[in-house]
Design a protein around this motif. Sequence first.
Motif, PDB file in Angstrom:
ATOM      1  N   ALA A 131      25.188 -26.017  23.596  1.00  0.00           N
ATOM      2  CA  ALA A 131      25.781 -24.942  24.415  1.00  0.00           C
ATOM      3  C   ALA A 131      25.184 -23.420  24.200  1.00  0.00           C
ATOM      4  O   ALA A 131      25.371 -23.381  22.937  1.00  0.00           O
ATOM      5  CB  ALA A 131      27.279 -25.095  24.589  1.00  0.00           C
ATOM      6  N   GLY A 132      24.649 -22.740  25.034  1.00  0.00           N
ATOM      7  CA  GLY A 132      24.251 -21.688  24.714  1.00  0.00           C
ATOM      8  C   GLY A 132      22.919 -21.537  24.346  1.00  0.00           C
ATOM      9  O   GLY A 132      22.110 -20.312  23.933  1.00  0.00           O
ATOM     10  N   ASN A 146      28.451 -23.442  19.776  1.00  0.00           N
ATOM     11  CA  ASN A 146      27.761 -22.450  20.464  1.00  0.00           C
ATOM     12  C   ASN A 146      27.830 -21.161  19.780  1.00  0.00           C
ATOM     13  O   ASN A 146      28.730 -20.414  19.491  1.00  0.00           O
ATOM     14  CB  ASN A 146      28.681 -22.436  21.871  1.00  0.00           C
ATOM     15  CG  ASN A 146      28.026 -21.435  22.990  1.00  0.00           C
ATOM     16  OD1 ASN A 146      27.078 -20.527  22.592  1.00  0.00           O
ATOM     17  ND2 ASN A 146      28.453 -21.675  24.127  1.00  0.00           N
ATOM     18  N   GLY A 176      31.258 -25.875  23.017  1.00  0.00           N
ATOM     19  CA  GLY A 176      32.271 -24.649  22.570  1.00  0.00           C
ATOM     20  C   GLY A 176      33.471 -24.975  21.842  1.00  0.00           C
ATOM     21  O   GLY A 176      34.045 -24.134  21.068  1.00  0.00           O
ATOM     22  N   CYS A 183      19.207 -27.306  25.808  1.00  0.00           N
ATOM     23  CA  CYS A 183      20.728 -26.793  26.248  1.00  0.00           C
ATOM     24  C   CYS A 183      21.172 -28.141  26.308  1.00  0.00           C
ATOM     25  O   CYS A 183      20.874 -29.243  26.513  1.00  0.00           O
ATOM     26  CB  CYS A 183      20.588 -26.098  27.530  1.00  0.00           C
ATOM     27  SG  CYS A 183      20.094 -26.913  29.100  1.00  0.00           S
TER      28      CYS A 183
END
Length: 330
Positions: free
Chosen positions: A73-74, A35, A11, A101
């Motif tokens: 991420a995400g 992200n 992020g 992930c």
Amino acid sequence: MAYYLGIDGGGTKTYALLTDDFGNVLGKGVGGNGNHQIDRALAAQSIREAAEGALNEAGLRIHEISHTYFGLAGADREVDYRILHPLVQGIGFTQNYSINCDTIIGLRAGTNRPYGVALICGTGTNSAGRNPAGEHVQVGGFDYMYGDFGGGGSLNIEVFRSVIRSWDGREQPTLLSPLLLNFLGYDSVSDMFDDFQDHGKHVPVHVAKLLFEAAAEDDAVALEILNRQGVELGKSAAAVIHKLGMEKDAFDVILAGSLLTRGDRGWIRSKIEQTVATIAPNATIVTLATEPVVGALWSAMDAAGHAVSQDVYDKMRAFRDFEHIKQTTR
């Protein structure tokens, strides 16, 4: 010679690492937020910047890479993958790539096996695992409403509310009170309470670190919160292990994220160890000490069918070139 590219998209920062099949680092790249749930266009730009930085430094092009592994991420649900595949293909990765992930690359970075369980406890929490058959499962990683507990983005609230509860008589006295007042710059809990109420203020994430200071002085309130964090992470590990049928397997449970790797002195870890020992006695608890992007790189090798040698493990575990960048963003 074969070449592999690992990408860790978080992020805040995105890291790319490119090596040959002997683990020699040929290129590195850095970007911003990776992200897509935060900002899709920015994530695409950041991943492109990181990948191109590594490729340019190595003097290679995308089609020369044997496999690229994206730990993002995400990348949580099928709807995310329907976004992420076109995103990376738009950058130029149209074949020989994988997306998973970021929890999974943290797992891979912490073990010599291509399977195991990873528990993340940083700003948020997440848990995931892969069994020897290659099956993957994720438990949590969303927020409190969807079953999670803790991480810095929630434990900061636990600190704040514990101080309020101590002040109004619903909780016992706690060292968190003077620590929090000093951290936020208030003379009294009453002043803090009124200022937050009147101005809609939010508790800074870094307040969570006060739990470790108070726990070091045997503060009962702080210890209870940290122990609960450990119990909850233990439950997540147990769920992953059961879903993957790994109760009798020998594997590593990797602990990652700042609350587990930098602050904890066993207050959280001990509860995880108790749970894991009960349901999977052959498992070993390991604190991550390797850059997650290295896990993405090893995952790229795994996906290409290239066995990671002990020499490559030893060589790349010493990789720390991104650490100075991380220090500036903490």
